[in-house]
Design a protein around this motif. Structure first.
Motif, PDB file in Angstrom:
ATOM      1  N   HIS A   1     -23.361  16.083 -34.948  1.00 44.80           N
ATOM      2  CA  HIS A   1     -22.953  16.505 -33.610  1.00 44.80           C
ATOM      3  C   HIS A   1     -21.445  16.710 -33.502  1.00 44.80           C
ATOM      4  O   HIS A   1     -20.977  17.317 -32.540  1.00 44.80           O
ATOM      5  N   SER A   2     -20.682  16.193 -34.435  1.00 46.64           N
ATOM      6  CA  SER A   2     -19.223  16.290 -34.371  1.00 46.64           C
ATOM      7  C   SER A   2     -18.766  17.730 -34.595  1.00 46.64           C
ATOM      8  O   SER A   2     -19.458  18.536 -35.224  1.00 46.64           O
ATOM      9  N   THR A   3     -17.576  18.039 -34.078  1.00 46.34           N
ATOM     10  CA  THR A   3     -16.970  19.345 -34.315  1.00 46.34           C
ATOM     11  C   THR A   3     -16.209  19.274 -35.635  1.00 46.34           C
ATOM     12  O   THR A   3     -15.119  18.704 -35.714  1.00 46.34           O
TER      13      THR A   3
ATOM     14  N   ASN B   1     -14.773  25.757 -27.923  1.00 44.85           N
ATOM     15  CA  ASN B   1     -13.586  24.948 -27.663  1.00 44.85           C
ATOM     16  C   ASN B   1     -12.316  25.797 -27.607  1.00 44.85           C
ATOM     17  O   ASN B   1     -11.430  25.555 -26.776  1.00 44.85           O
TER      18      ASN B   1
ATOM     19  N   LYS C   1     -19.374  26.140 -31.962  1.00 47.26           N
ATOM     20  CA  LYS C   1     -18.734  25.085 -31.167  1.00 47.26           C
ATOM     21  C   LYS C   1     -17.217  25.231 -31.199  1.00 47.26           C
ATOM     22  O   LYS C   1     -16.536  25.054 -30.180  1.00 47.26           O
TER      23      LYS C   1
ATOM     24  N   GLY D   1     -23.617  26.777 -36.264  1.00 47.75           N
ATOM     25  CA  GLY D   1     -23.452  25.978 -35.052  1.00 47.75           C
ATOM     26  C   GLY D   1     -22.056  25.388 -34.954  1.00 47.75           C
ATOM     27  O   GLY D   1     -21.468  25.326 -33.867  1.00 47.75           O
ATOM     28  N   ALA D   2     -21.514  24.958 -36.092  1.00 47.10           N
ATOM     29  CA  ALA D   2     -20.158  24.406 -36.115  1.00 47.10           C
ATOM     30  C   ALA D   2     -19.132  25.468 -35.739  1.00 47.10           C
ATOM     31  O   ALA D   2     -18.173  25.198 -35.004  1.00 47.10           O
TER      32      ALA D   2
ATOM     33  N   ALA E   1     -24.016  20.957 -33.065  1.00 48.62           N
ATOM     34  CA  ALA E   1     -22.814  20.704 -32.272  1.00 48.62           C
ATOM     35  C   ALA E   1     -23.164  20.600 -30.789  1.00 48.62           C
ATOM     36  O   ALA E   1     -24.078  21.268 -30.298  1.00 48.62           O
TER      37      ALA E   1
ATOM     38  N   ASP F   1     -25.953  21.224 -38.756  1.00 45.33           N
ATOM     39  CA  ASP F   1     -25.012  21.120 -37.647  1.00 45.33           C
ATOM     40  C   ASP F   1     -25.785  21.277 -36.341  1.00 45.33           C
ATOM     41  O   ASP F   1     -26.594  22.192 -36.187  1.00 45.33           O
TER      42      ASP F   1
ATOM     43  N   ASP G   1      -9.185  20.835 -33.576  1.00 46.29           N
ATOM     44  CA  ASP G   1     -10.062  21.998 -33.412  1.00 46.29           C
ATOM     45  C   ASP G   1      -9.314  23.308 -33.658  1.00 46.29           C
ATOM     46  O   ASP G   1      -9.826  24.218 -34.329  1.00 46.29           O
TER      47      ASP G   1
END
Length: 213
Positions: free
Chosen positions: A27-29, A108, A104, A100-101, A53, A51, A181
């Motif tokens: 779940h982490s970015t 951001n 995300k 997905g990463a 996210a 991933d 990020d």
């Protein structure tokens, strides 16, 4: 967590051969390349790293209405997909593992870019002796003021001395995440124009979050 003597690979080594894959949802970015590398490295151990996210914030998490940006969604078994549906209001199939990463990071980046633009516009009006509150009114009337920017504008309206204590610590944590990020995004985007823009937004984070004068 995955490798090493106490990692999942070691712990999962004694599973029955008919137990199926152990699914790890990240779940982490993080960098998409890391997700892809973990996915490939741990497949022989029947560990499927994907991933997943998360977007939406604490309120959405409490309401079970998170947005999940999943790489390799089509490869997940029905039980895992059902788990995602249990705490997400929207599950998006971002594409192959790693996508997905990237998505995300893009979400951001849009947030940081909006905040930086709002801070620059606010300071532009204030430095000219104008009333930045009128900027919000103009944005609202023309349909350019989104919910996120309106919430963020509350920070811009605070006097400098109010950014202290717990608020300053919270903003410093937010700034550290933004730097991480934006650095990942700048290292991933292909065109040098966007790389320069992301680097500039990164350099403005301190002022954007009112941690710098």
């Amino acid at each position: 967590m995955l490798g090493g003597p106490d990692g999942l690979v070691t712990g999962a080594a004694d599973r029955p051969t008919d137990a199926g894959d152990l699914v790890v949802l990240v779940h982490s970015t993080v960098a998409a390349d890391d997700i892809r590398r973990w996915h490939a490295a741990f497949r022989p151990a029947r560990i499927a790293v994907h991933d997943a996210a998360v977007a939406g914030g604490a309120a959405a998490a409490r309401a079970g209405d998170l947005v999940l940006l999943v790489g390799g969604l089509a490869d997940l078994d029905p039980a895992t997909r059902g788990l995602l549906d249990a705490y997400a209001g929207l599950v998006l199939d971002a594409g192959p593992v790693g996508a997905g990463a990237v998505l995300k990071l893009a979400v951001n980046v849009m947030t940081y870019a909006q905040q930086a633009a709002a801070a620059a516009a606010w300071d532009l009006v204030a430095d000219a002796g104008g009333d930045p509150a009128l900027l919000l009114e103009a944005w609202r009337h023309t349909g350019q003021l989104g919910r996120l920017t309106e919430q963020y504008a509350g920070l811009l309206a605070l006097p400098a001395e109010a950014v202290a204590g717990d608020l300053a610590r919270l903003l410093a944590t937010t700034a550290a995440i933004a730097h991480k990020d934006l650095d990942l995004a700048a290292g991933s985007v292909a065109h040098p124009v966007w790389r320069d823009l992301l680097t500039a937004i990164d350099g403005a984070v301190g002022r954007t979050l009112r941690l710098e004068g």
